[in-house]
Scaffold this motif. Structure first.
Motif, mmCIF file in Angstrom:
data_model
loop_
_atom_site.group_PDB
_atom_site.id
_atom_site.type_symbol
_atom_site.label_atom_id
_atom_site.label_comp_id
_atom_site.label_asym_id
_atom_site.label_seq_id
_atom_site.Cartn_x
_atom_site.Cartn_y
_atom_site.Cartn_z
ATOM 1 N N ARG A 146 -9.038 7.889 -49.061
ATOM 2 C CA ARG A 146 -7.607 7.585 -48.892
ATOM 3 C C ARG A 146 -6.737 8.833 -49.018
ATOM 4 O O ARG A 146 -5.667 8.918 -48.408
ATOM 5 C CB ARG A 146 -7.164 6.546 -49.925
ATOM 6 C CG ARG A 146 -7.715 5.148 -49.670
ATOM 7 C CD ARG A 146 -7.044 4.127 -50.577
ATOM 8 N NE ARG A 146 -7.696 2.814 -50.438
ATOM 9 C CZ ARG A 146 -8.485 2.278 -51.350
ATOM 10 N NH1 ARG A 146 -8.719 2.923 -52.487
ATOM 11 N NH2 ARG A 146 -9.042 1.098 -51.159
ATOM 12 N N ILE A 149 -5.991 10.457 -45.540
ATOM 13 C CA ILE A 149 -5.462 9.671 -44.417
ATOM 14 C C ILE A 149 -4.334 10.399 -43.700
ATOM 15 O O ILE A 149 -4.247 10.362 -42.470
ATOM 16 C CB ILE A 149 -4.990 8.290 -44.915
ATOM 17 C CG1 ILE A 149 -6.203 7.431 -45.286
ATOM 18 C CG2 ILE A 149 -4.151 7.577 -43.846
ATOM 19 C CD1 ILE A 149 -5.859 6.071 -45.859
ATOM 20 N N ASN A 150 -3.485 11.091 -44.455
ATOM 21 C CA ASN A 150 -2.303 11.719 -43.850
ATOM 22 C C ASN A 150 -2.449 13.227 -43.653
ATOM 23 O O ASN A 150 -1.452 13.939 -43.530
ATOM 24 C CB ASN A 150 -1.068 11.435 -44.714
ATOM 25 C CG ASN A 150 -0.744 9.958 -44.775
ATOM 26 O OD1 ASN A 150 -0.857 9.243 -43.785
ATOM 27 N ND2 ASN A 150 -0.344 9.479 -45.948
ATOM 28 N N ASP A 152 -5.038 16.463 -41.786
ATOM 29 C CA ASP A 152 -6.193 16.872 -40.974
ATOM 30 C C ASP A 152 -6.916 18.060 -41.613
ATOM 31 O O ASP A 152 -7.900 18.552 -41.065
ATOM 32 C CB ASP A 152 -5.732 17.259 -39.562
ATOM 33 C CG ASP A 152 -5.243 16.053 -38.775
ATOM 34 O OD1 ASP A 152 -5.801 14.953 -38.969
ATOM 35 O OD2 ASP A 152 -4.287 16.203 -37.980
ATOM 36 N N CYS A 154 -9.378 19.431 -43.897
ATOM 37 C CA CYS A 154 -10.568 18.933 -44.603
ATOM 38 C C CYS A 154 -11.374 20.052 -45.249
ATOM 39 O O CYS A 154 -12.566 19.882 -45.515
ATOM 40 C CB CYS A 154 -11.448 18.152 -43.619
ATOM 41 S SG CYS A 154 -10.664 16.666 -42.964
ATOM 42 N N PHE A 183 -15.041 6.911 -45.282
ATOM 43 C CA PHE A 183 -14.118 7.408 -44.258
ATOM 44 C C PHE A 183 -14.129 6.502 -43.031
ATOM 45 O O PHE A 183 -13.096 6.324 -42.383
ATOM 46 C CB PHE A 183 -14.468 8.848 -43.884
ATOM 47 C CG PHE A 183 -13.864 9.872 -44.803
ATOM 48 C CD1 PHE A 183 -12.655 10.472 -44.504
ATOM 49 C CD2 PHE A 183 -14.500 10.222 -45.989
ATOM 50 C CE1 PHE A 183 -12.086 11.399 -45.371
ATOM 51 C CE2 PHE A 183 -13.945 11.149 -46.857
ATOM 52 C CZ PHE A 183 -12.730 11.741 -46.549
ATOM 53 N N SER A 186 -12.008 3.478 -43.755
ATOM 54 C CA SER A 186 -10.578 3.776 -43.740
ATOM 55 C C SER A 186 -10.116 4.271 -42.369
ATOM 56 O O SER A 186 -9.030 4.846 -42.236
ATOM 57 C CB SER A 186 -10.234 4.805 -44.823
ATOM 58 O OG SER A 186 -10.987 5.989 -44.658
ATOM 59 N N ARG A 187 -10.945 4.059 -41.370
ATOM 60 C CA ARG A 187 -10.613 4.331 -39.962
ATOM 61 C C ARG A 187 -10.352 5.806 -39.664
ATOM 62 O O ARG A 187 -9.582 6.138 -38.753
ATOM 63 C CB ARG A 187 -9.376 3.519 -39.555
ATOM 64 C CG ARG A 187 -9.507 2.025 -39.741
ATOM 65 C CD ARG A 187 -10.317 1.401 -38.652
ATOM 66 N NE ARG A 187 -10.432 -0.036 -38.784
ATOM 67 C CZ ARG A 187 -11.083 -0.814 -37.931
ATOM 68 N NH1 ARG A 187 -11.674 -0.275 -36.881
ATOM 69 N NH2 ARG A 187 -11.163 -2.111 -38.111
ATOM 70 N N GLN A 188 -10.998 6.697 -40.367
ATOM 71 C CA GLN A 188 -10.846 8.129 -40.107
ATOM 72 C C GLN A 188 -12.058 8.620 -39.315
ATOM 73 O O GLN A 188 -12.901 9.362 -39.821
ATOM 74 C CB GLN A 188 -10.681 8.879 -41.432
ATOM 75 C CG GLN A 188 -9.479 8.417 -42.245
ATOM 76 C CD GLN A 188 -9.290 9.201 -43.512
ATOM 77 O OE1 GLN A 188 -8.960 10.399 -43.484
ATOM 78 N NE2 GLN A 188 -9.477 8.549 -44.652
ATOM 79 N N HIS A 190 -12.508 10.597 -36.661
ATOM 80 C CA HIS A 190 -12.723 12.012 -36.316
ATOM 81 C C HIS A 190 -13.276 12.792 -37.505
ATOM 82 O O HIS A 190 -14.050 13.738 -37.329
ATOM 83 C CB HIS A 190 -11.423 12.645 -35.820
ATOM 84 C CG HIS A 190 -10.346 12.757 -36.843
ATOM 85 N ND1 HIS A 190 -9.645 11.671 -37.314
ATOM 86 C CD2 HIS A 190 -9.852 13.848 -37.513
ATOM 87 C CE1 HIS A 190 -8.761 12.069 -38.209
ATOM 88 N NE2 HIS A 190 -8.867 13.377 -38.361
ATOM 89 N N LYS A 191 -12.918 12.377 -38.723
ATOM 90 C CA LYS A 191 -13.461 13.045 -39.907
ATOM 91 C C LYS A 191 -14.928 12.672 -40.110
ATOM 92 O O LYS A 191 -15.729 13.487 -40.582
ATOM 93 C CB LYS A 191 -12.637 12.689 -41.143
ATOM 94 C CG LYS A 191 -11.197 13.216 -41.101
ATOM 95 C CD LYS A 191 -10.477 12.945 -42.392
ATOM 96 C CE LYS A 191 -9.045 13.469 -42.365
ATOM 97 N NZ LYS A 191 -8.144 12.651 -41.557
#
Length: 363
Positions: A146, A149-150, A152, A154, A183, A186-188, A190-191
């Motif tokens: 979480r 989430i906001n 990019d 990493c 991840f 939590s719908r991430q 691309h990560k």
């Protein structure tokens, strides 16, 4: 007799010490009984810095002070929103082998996630991981995810996971796989893909569970082309052996995306590889064949399924009946319907059977 010093007025059982610099320690049993009262007074009267410095500068006094006192101070920092101070104190205590309850680390990690503090979340997760001594809960991984989430950025996440990969933790691959799942949940997406790519260069390489997890999230989000691309790369990787879960995941992804043409191809490929279809395999391919109008092949696999003593579910029966009606095969649809009516519920697959087949997917 020993002396220690914190210049602070502390009320202890009705008395007070104007300067503890001249305080002579009582016998061990009395010292421990006074500890909580004294430290509670420190925290409640604004003496957090004194207690923090005690933890940082004196190993023997840190041991003397109760873990309950330190727990209270860490929780106070967290409630006040001073997460950095809470982390610094936890780190200082861990360096001195003073272990606080796992719940304290959990709370800090959750708070960092709520503040979207990616750097502190990674640091708190690391402390928790090496402190817990047992598998972390799913909430821990979700709290970590979480926080990103906001953003990019990493850098801290990849640094943390690379450190885990190079560590001596016996469960290091499980930790990375569960991070990927968090991840994904939590719908991430691309990560998730970024972590997978980085893993290929790490000491701890992705295994079939890693790949299956990523295939699953790609299928659930409708990214079927990416799923097929990853599936193809798995077949080229000599270190990864495809299993029934791999094929079932891709089959379901294709079915949900209405790529019915691919389902029979995947099913036949799976059989040729010596992997026996299970309940999930038959469910996906029979449904796909029926919806594409290939009722003949769907009925053939339905009969094969029963011959192998794999119990069909109500869903398969209803899917077959529906597709037979749509194709104008009303007599055959009536036969399948009668068969369903005459089948005991004990002879039908239920939700628990599907969960049993899905279970190896989570580790």
């Amino acid at each position: 007799m020993a002396k220690w010093s914190i210049v602070k007025r502390i009320t202890v059982y009705g008395g007070s010490f104007t300067s503890i610099m001249h305080m002579v320690l009582a016998p061990a049993e009395l010292s421990w009984s006074c500890s909580f009262s004294a430290m509670h007074s420190l925290v409640s009267t604004g003496g957090e810095q004194a207690l923090k410095k005690t933890a940082e500068n004196s190993y023997s006094v840190s041991k003397f002070i109760s873990r309950i006192d330190y727990t209270g101070l860490v929780e106070k920092y967290r409630r006040d929103g001073n997460l950095s101070a809470a982390y610094d104190l936890l780190q200082s205590l861990q360096d001195k082998n003073i272990c606080l309850p796992v719940s304290v680390f959990n709370n800090l990690l959750a708070a960092a996630g709520e503040q979207n503090d990616a750097k502190l979340s990674c640091r708190a997760f690391r402390l928790l991981l090496f402190q817990a001594g047992k598998p972390l809960s799913s909430d821990c991984y979700l709290n970590l995810a979480r926080a990103f989430i906001n953003t990019d950025d990493c850098v801290h996440l990849l640094s943390l996971l690379k450190e885990v990969s190079e560590s001596s933790l016996p469960c290091r691959l499980i930790v990375i796989n569960r991070t990927i799942l968090a991840f994904a949940e939590s719908r991430q997406i691309h990560k998730v893909l970024m972590i997978l790519e980085e893993m290929k260069e790490w000491e701890c390489k992705p295994d079939v569970i890693t790949y299956n997890s990523v295939l699953d999230v790609l299928g659930r989000t409708g990214l079927v082309n990416e799923m097929l691309s990853l599936f193809s790369s798995m077949k080229e990787d000599c270190d990864v052996s495809l299993n029934i879960i791999t094929y079932n995941t891709v089959l379901n992804g294709m079915r949900k995306a209405c790529r019915f043409d691919m389902c029979l191809v995947l099913y036949e490929e799976m059989v040729q590889c010596g992997i026996e279809p299970d309940l999930l395999s038959y469910t996906a391919v029979i449904d796909s064949l029926g919806r594409s109008g290939n009722t003949k092949e769907a009925l053939k696999l339905f009969d094969e399924m029963k011959q192998r003593d794999i119990r069909p579910s109500v869903y398969i029966y209803r899917a077959l009946i529906d597709c037979l009606k749509k194709s104008g095969e009303f007599q055959r649809a009536l036969q399948v319907s009668d068969e369903l009516k005459n089948t005991s519920s004990l002879d039908l697959a239920g939700p628990q059977d599907f969960k049993r087949h899905l279970r190896p997917h989570r580790r």
